[in-house]
Design an enzyme around this catalytic site. Structure first.
Site, PDB file in Angstrom:
ATOM      1  N   PRO A  31       0.679  -1.303  -0.115  1.00 31.37           N
ATOM      2  CG  PRO A  31       0.101  -0.855   2.310  1.00 31.37           C
ATOM      3  CD  PRO A  31       0.842  -1.829   1.310  1.00 31.37           C
ATOM      4  N   GLY A  87       3.889   2.165   1.859  1.00 30.68           N
ATOM      5  CA  GLY A  87       4.781   2.541   3.067  1.00 30.68           C
ATOM      6  C   GLY A  87       6.190   2.936   2.707  1.00 30.68           C
ATOM      7  CB  CYS A 129       6.908  -8.601   5.775  1.00 29.04           C
ATOM      8  SG  CYS A 129       5.466  -9.278   5.240  1.00 29.04           S
TER       9      CYS A 129
HETATM   10  C1  SAM Z   1       4.501  -6.865   0.592  1.00 29.77           C
HETATM   11  S1  SAM Z   1       3.454  -6.088  -0.271  1.00 29.77           S
HETATM   12  C2  SAM Z   1       4.454  -4.629  -0.591  1.00 29.77           C
HETATM   13  C3  SAM Z   1       4.388  -3.646   0.692  1.00 29.77           C
HETATM   14  C4  SAM Z   1       5.004  -2.384   0.313  1.00 29.77           C
HETATM   15  N1  SAM Z   1       6.191  -2.451  -0.560  1.00 29.77           N
HETATM   16  C5  SAM Z   1       4.961  -1.438   1.299  1.00 29.77           C
HETATM   17  O1  SAM Z   1       5.861  -1.157   1.882  1.00 29.77           O
HETATM   18  O2  SAM Z   1       3.823  -0.780   1.538  1.00 29.77           O
HETATM   19  C6  SAM Z   1       3.612  -6.847  -2.032  1.00 29.77           C
HETATM   20  C7  SAM Z   1       2.520  -6.211  -2.890  1.00 29.77           C
HETATM   21  O3  SAM Z   1       2.834  -6.822  -4.307  1.00 29.77           O
HETATM   22  C8  SAM Z   1       1.677  -6.605  -4.939  1.00 29.77           C
HETATM   23  N2  SAM Z   1       1.788  -7.677  -6.265  1.00 29.77           N
HETATM   24  C9  SAM Z   1       1.488  -9.094  -6.136  1.00 29.77           C
HETATM   25  N3  SAM Z   1       2.040  -9.758  -7.233  1.00 29.77           N
HETATM   26  C10 SAM Z   1       2.175  -8.692  -7.944  1.00 29.77           C
HETATM   27  C11 SAM Z   1       2.923  -8.531  -9.353  1.00 29.77           C
HETATM   28  N4  SAM Z   1       3.043  -9.731 -10.210  1.00 29.77           N
HETATM   29  N5  SAM Z   1       3.216  -7.587  -9.843  1.00 29.77           N
HETATM   30  C12 SAM Z   1       3.478  -6.277  -8.951  1.00 29.77           C
HETATM   31  N6  SAM Z   1       2.689  -6.336  -7.666  1.00 29.77           N
HETATM   32  C13 SAM Z   1       2.490  -7.382  -7.272  1.00 29.77           C
HETATM   33  C14 SAM Z   1       0.642  -7.028  -3.975  1.00 29.77           C
HETATM   34  O4  SAM Z   1      -0.631  -6.704  -4.544  1.00 29.77           O
HETATM   35  C15 SAM Z   1       1.031  -6.083  -2.592  1.00 29.77           C
HETATM   36  O5  SAM Z   1       0.415  -5.067  -2.668  1.00 29.77           O
END
Ligand code: SAM
Length: 479
Positions: free
Chosen positions: A298, A300, A416
């Site tokens: 989201p 951060g 994480c």
């Molecule tokens: C661990 S979260 C990232 C958290 C973010 N970096 C933060 O600090 O707020 C992983 C994100 O990757 C997205 N995601 C999943 N598959 C993906 C893809 N193929 N390409 C890009 N984003 C993807 C998910 O929807 C999710 O929002």
């Protein structure tokens, strides 16, 4: 909800024992409602609870102490569910799976009050029986009463001595029951942490503690000193490791501060801040103008990276697959002091050309086993099979990042989760087939942060650093 006497109570009553309507206790009712939502609708406690609390406050049912108690009952019951299930199982004469889930929720709420809080025994039992009368009916309330009376015969240590296998006999099962984690999670965390009994026990207990709320002073928009002054130094402390962090005192409501409402600060775990900082400070040669956050939602880390990029005359592209999460990223970045762009794109089929970026963060989707403190129900919902589900996507996103970075640029691969299948195994697999990339030592970039592992990657831990168990590997493209 059923607050009528059940059919079992329509029998003629004994003279002198008139029917008494059950007492509705708004705190226990709300806690029960939240637990049912988590069980029936696969809801997240941290999303279900705030609107319920708001509604109760608006109706005038609740003050701040009631809200704190309801929160503690829901989070504590969910976190300790494994231990409480084992204790309830020892007090009944049928298998636990044959107990209806709503009955088990009332029982576990009662066990938490008896063994996990300072609520006096008689109050814990009678409040649970009244709750059972309202939501389950009088017949099942008698069952609840009988079970909780058995539970109240001993304290938590006494029960653990009875229901947990001994450590010598089966260390992982012992730890699973005593510290309320699924056995496979105990096993995975221990593999990753290494060491003996003391470390893993500290880690599992840290997962059962309520985490501090940490703010980030978003670079270029404010500073930690300014946030401390604005929040009030009596309500907050500086971060332990990140120069941008401010830790709120217990009970601090982040949403109530103007600095958060305005987006100059956000809520962000200090481990997550350290990952963004390490990537931003990794040494690269030559141009340093184009940064990518490839899994940004989201937002951060993206908000931090965008501010740091702006300070250095660089631009961040924040990309996220889910459009609604890309919207959250846009909200987090709104007000950034320099240029940036937010797009919804699949990082495995990216719209950018190979070799475009100087720095890339790939904070990939994972099991979240490093953030169990925040998601009290997550440990019970995750399955070992989930690892297989994430594995190809994690590899594919890292491979994509290594194509998207220019020669001499750096990719940060982050999770994480400390699970080795999501951390080192992914990095090792991807680098095995790639002669044009090498790991660089991330440890010097976390100056002053002890015990981050033997390198070159870093692993943070709740019990050692007070952060989520974030993992980061830094990889330079060499050819
Ligand atoms: C661990 S979260 C990232 C958290 C973010 N970096 C933060 O600090 O707020 C992983 C994100 O990757 C997205 N995601 C999943 N598959 C993906 C893809 N193929 N390409 C890009 N984003 C993807 C998910 O929807 C999710 O929002």
């Amino acid at each position: 909800m059923n607050d009528q006497p059940s059919s079992s109570n329509r029998r003629p009553r004994k003279p002198g024992k008139p029917y008494r309507r059950p007492q509705k206790d708004p705190v226990r009712m709300l806690a029960f409602e939240a637990l049912r939502a988590v069980d029936e609708r696969d809801a997240y406690a941290n999303l279900v609870l705030p609107p319920l609390l708001r509604k109760a406050r608006d109706k005038g049912d609740f003050d701040a102490r009631d809200a704190a108690l309801a929160t503690e009952l829901v989070y504590g019951t969910l976190r300790r569910q494994g231990t409480y299930d084992a204790i309830v199982a020892a007090c009944i004469d049928r298998p636990l799976r044959e107990v209806d889930p709503p009955v088990l929720d009332v029982l576990n709420l009662g066990v938490h009050q008896l063994l996990g809080t300072r609520i006096p025994t008689h109050a814990a039992v009678s409040a649970s029986v009244e709750l059972a009368r309202v939501v389950l009916g009088d017949g099942r309330a008698k069952f609840v009463n009988a079970v909780l009376r058995k539970v109240s015969a001993d304290d938590l240590d006494g029960w653990l001595a009875k229901v947990a296998p001994s450590y010598d006999e089966d260390p992982e099962d012992h730890l699973a029951v005593v510290h309320s984690h699924p056995r496979w999670v105990v096993s995975a965390l221990w593999d990753s942490l290494g060491g003996g009994r003391a470390g893993i026990e500290d880690l599992l207990e840290a997962d059962n503690e309520r985490p501090e709320v940490t703010l980030v002073a978003r670079p270029g928009r404010t500073t930690a000193e300014a946030v401390l002054t604005e929040v009030g130094e009596e309500s907050a402390l500086p971060g332990r490791w990140s120069p941008y962090a401010v830790r709120l005192a217990e009970g601090g409501e982040p949403g109530s501060f103007d600095v958060v409402k305005s987006g100059r600060a956000g809520v962000q775990d200090e481990g997550s801040q350290l990952v963004a900082l390490a990537l931003a400070n990794a040494p690269i040669e030559g141009s340093d103008r184009k940064w990518l956050d490839g899994c940004a939602g989201p937002g951060g880390k993206a908000a931090m990276l965008a501010g740091l990029a702006a300070e250095r005359g660089a631009v961040l592209l924040a990309s996220e697959k889910q459009p609604h999460r890309a919207g959250l990223v846009a909200k987090a970045l709104d007000g950034n002091p320099g240029p940036y762009q937010v797009i919804a794109a699949d990082g495995t089929r990216p719209p950018w050309l190979p070799g475009t970026f100087d720095r890339i963060l790939m904070d990939v989707p994972c099991t979240g086993l490093g953030a169990l403190r925040r998601r009290p129900e997550a440990r019970w919902r995750r399955r070992i099979e989930d690892l297989e589900g994430f594995a190809p996507l994690q590899r594919s996103l890292l491979r994509g990042a290594l194509e998207a970075v220019r020669v001499g640029g750096v990719v940060g691969y982050a999770t994480c989760s400390p699970h080795l299948a999501e951390t080192r195994a992914v990095v090792d697999d991807v680098l095995k087939g790639n002669d044009g990339a090498e790991l660089i030592d991330a440890r010097p970039l976390l100056e002053g942060v002890p015990a981050v592992g033997d390198g070159p990657d870093i692993q943070l831990w709740p019990h050692l650093h007070g952060t989520d168990a974030m993992y980061l590997a830094l990889i330079r493209r060499t050819a």
